[in-house]
Motif scaffolding. Structure first.
Motif, PDB file in Angstrom:
ATOM      1  N   GLU A 170      -7.790  -0.806 -13.281  1.00  0.00           N
ATOM      2  CA  GLU A 170      -6.727   0.200 -13.149  1.00  0.00           C
ATOM      3  C   GLU A 170      -7.275   1.604 -13.438  1.00  0.00           C
ATOM      4  OE1 GLU A 170      -3.672  -0.337 -12.154  1.00  0.00           O
ATOM      5  OE2 GLU A 170      -3.104  -2.395 -12.636  1.00  0.00           O
ATOM      6  N   PHE A 172      -7.287   4.479 -11.995  1.00  0.00           N
ATOM      7  CA  PHE A 172      -6.556   5.702 -11.653  1.00  0.00           C
ATOM      8  C   PHE A 172      -5.087   5.610 -12.038  1.00  0.00           C
ATOM      9  CE2 PHE A 172      -9.689   4.926  -8.097  1.00  0.00           C
ATOM     10  CZ  PHE A 172     -10.700   5.685  -8.674  1.00  0.00           C
ATOM     11  N   ARG A 180      -4.144  11.208  -8.452  1.00  0.00           N
ATOM     12  CA  ARG A 180      -4.615   9.853  -8.160  1.00  0.00           C
ATOM     13  C   ARG A 180      -5.225   9.768  -6.764  1.00  0.00           C
ATOM     14  NH1 ARG A 180      -1.201   4.454  -9.587  1.00  0.00           N
ATOM     15  NH2 ARG A 180      -2.712   2.907  -8.894  1.00  0.00           N
ATOM     16  N   VAL A 181      -4.551  10.346  -5.785  1.00  0.00           N
ATOM     17  CA  VAL A 181      -5.081  10.333  -4.414  1.00  0.00           C
ATOM     18  C   VAL A 181      -6.402  11.089  -4.349  1.00  0.00           C
ATOM     19  CG1 VAL A 181      -4.671  11.149  -2.057  1.00  0.00           C
ATOM     20  CG2 VAL A 181      -2.841  10.012  -3.319  1.00  0.00           C
ATOM     21  N   GLN A 184      -9.063   8.903  -5.823  1.00  0.00           N
ATOM     22  CA  GLN A 184      -9.404   7.833  -4.880  1.00  0.00           C
ATOM     23  C   GLN A 184     -10.343   8.356  -3.801  1.00  0.00           C
ATOM     24  OE1 GLN A 184      -5.519   6.683  -3.556  1.00  0.00           O
ATOM     25  NE2 GLN A 184      -5.149   5.301  -5.282  1.00  0.00           N
ATOM     26  N   THR A 202      -6.091  -3.447  -9.450  1.00  0.00           N
ATOM     27  CA  THR A 202      -4.917  -2.591  -9.396  1.00  0.00           C
ATOM     28  C   THR A 202      -3.685  -3.475  -9.211  1.00  0.00           C
ATOM     29  OG1 THR A 202      -3.863  -0.720  -8.263  1.00  0.00           O
ATOM     30  CG2 THR A 202      -5.107  -2.251  -6.890  1.00  0.00           C
ATOM     31  N   ASP A 204      -1.241  -1.941  -7.444  1.00  0.00           N
ATOM     32  CA  ASP A 204      -0.662  -1.116  -6.384  1.00  0.00           C
ATOM     33  C   ASP A 204      -1.223  -1.530  -5.024  1.00  0.00           C
ATOM     34  OD1 ASP A 204       0.114   0.868  -4.625  1.00  0.00           O
ATOM     35  OD2 ASP A 204      -0.303   2.527  -6.000  1.00  0.00           O
ATOM     36  N   ASP A 206      -0.701  -0.265  -2.120  1.00  0.00           N
ATOM     37  CA  ASP A 206      -1.135   0.890  -1.324  1.00  0.00           C
ATOM     38  C   ASP A 206      -2.549   1.309  -1.708  1.00  0.00           C
ATOM     39  OD1 ASP A 206       1.138   1.390   0.365  1.00  0.00           O
ATOM     40  OD2 ASP A 206       2.208   2.062  -1.417  1.00  0.00           O
ATOM     41  N   GLU A 207      -2.840   1.331  -3.016  1.00  0.00           N
ATOM     42  CA  GLU A 207      -4.189   1.654  -3.465  1.00  0.00           C
ATOM     43  C   GLU A 207      -5.177   0.594  -2.983  1.00  0.00           C
ATOM     44  OE1 GLU A 207      -5.546   3.672  -7.341  1.00  0.00           O
ATOM     45  OE2 GLU A 207      -5.471   1.538  -7.859  1.00  0.00           O
ATOM     46  N   ARG A 210      -5.887   0.953   0.738  1.00  0.00           N
ATOM     47  CA  ARG A 210      -6.531   2.243   1.010  1.00  0.00           C
ATOM     48  C   ARG A 210      -8.007   2.226   0.634  1.00  0.00           C
ATOM     49  NH1 ARG A 210      -6.919   7.666  -1.287  1.00  0.00           N
ATOM     50  NH2 ARG A 210      -6.502   9.165   0.367  1.00  0.00           N
ATOM     51  N   MET A 211      -8.338   1.504  -0.432  1.00  0.00           N
ATOM     52  CA  MET A 211      -9.690   1.598  -0.973  1.00  0.00           C
ATOM     53  C   MET A 211     -10.584   0.414  -0.642  1.00  0.00           C
ATOM     54  SD  MET A 211      -9.250   3.462  -4.650  1.00  0.00           S
ATOM     55  CE  MET A 211     -10.992   3.890  -4.579  1.00  0.00           C
TER      56      MET A 211
END
Length: 328
Positions: A170, A172, A180-181, A184, A202, A204, A206-207, A210-211
């Motif tokens: 975790e 971020f 946070r964005v 990332q 994470t 999340d 979305d995170e 995205r990553m």
């Protein structure tokens, strides 16, 4: 067990963790992570994702199974020496409050016997890599930095021994959404430059999409529900649990992980300058393409490869690209 198609840097085989009260935190996990790959572990609270991360560097000992890093069983190694060779970043950062920023980053190289001059040189280089000027921030204490800046220092310190593997729990989560964005983005840039093998935890989704090069979704009870690329995960959930976890917005999330394909572009012929706004790069995602159309209030967006225009993308082209990704 799904493979990344590259040489495995981390391999978990039949790894489980059961506590004395009978609670199963992780259930017979098989996971293979390629060299230089960024894999995200995601799932609801209590699903075993952080336990899995901590078993890799033996902060928690597995009950069953084997864990290998670069072909070596970690359970045969001295745990302290093992951890010194693995970068570890947590949400709370864990900087030494009484030490200045440069000294914090120098910690591990000094433990390895590096001279102070060499350790300081590396610390300064890493602070620059994470976007912090050592001349400005090196002599400050952690409490004098913002949360996002402290998180950057935590990443720099984790990289100070040049570890082949970086574990992030975790990392971020304690900063506001805008920072946070940015963090990332900064870390993805670093990852492209340094090519570390990264395991990131994470909650999340979305995170995660995205990553991650690939994403491992854990279900309650420590079961691995699906391990796939973000695009495959969103397009083809393995079961109802995964479909519910990635959410009803997974169609929109697919825009963030689907790149522009030249096959779905249309010719510039017959397109007037007034129909186009600012052009975007060929390596952009469908989300970025649609955002450009909305931002400029245009019915299409020009796409370029370097300085060369290669075509235009329309909403119909976006639809074709999404349909094609479902067939992959």
């Amino acid at each position: 067990m799904e493979s990344s198609g590259s040489e495995a840097m981390i391999r978990l085989t039949g790894v489980g963790k059961t506590y004395d009260d009978g609670t199963v935190a992780v259930h017979e996990l098989d996971l293979e992570i390629g060299r230089g790959e960024l894999v995200v572990l995601v799932g609801p609270s209590g699903c075993g994702k952080s336990t899995t991360l901590k078993m890799i560097n033996r902060l928690i000992e597995p009950t069953t199974g084997t864990i290998e890093i670069n072909g070596e069983d970690v359970t045969t190694q001295d745990p302290v020496k093992l951890r010194r060779g693995i970068g570890y970043v947590i949400q709370q950062v864990g900087l030494f409050p009484h030490q200045k920023i440069t000294a914090n980053v120098m910690t591990v190289p000094l433990l390895y016997g590096e001279s102070k001059a060499t350790a300081r040189e590396r610390a300064n280089h890493l602070l620059e890599l994470v976007g912090l000027d050592p001349a400005t921030y090196g002599d400050r204490y952690p409490h004098q930095l913002s949360g996002g800046q402290r998180q950057r220092v935590g990443v720099a310190r984790a990289l100070a021994a040049d570890p082949p593997v970086l574990l992030m729990d975790e990392p971020f989560g304690a900063v506001d959404p805008v920072v946070r964005v940015r963090l990332q983005d900064e870390f993805l840039r670093l990852q492209r430059e340094l090519g570390k093998t990264v395991v990131l935890v994470t909650h999340d989704i979305d995170e995660a999409v995205r990553m991650g090069d690939r994403v491992a979704i854990f279900a309650t009870g420590g079961r691995l529900a699906q391990f796939a690329t973000p695009a495959a995960l969103l397009a083809h959930p393995a079961d109802d649990f995964v479909a519910d976890f990635v959410g009803s917005e997974r169609g929109l999330r697919r825009l963030t992980v689907t790149p522009i394909d030249p096959a779905h572009l249309e010719s510039l012929d017959g397109v007037s300058a007034g129909e186009l706004g600012a052009a975007i790069d060929l390596d952009s995602t469908l989300e970025q393409a649609l955002a450009a159309m909305l931002r400029d209030d245009k019915p299409m967006v020009g796409v370029k490869d370097g300085v060369r225009f290669v075509g235009v993308l329309t909403p119909n082209g976006v639809h074709r690209a999404l349909r094609a990704s479902l067939a992959d």
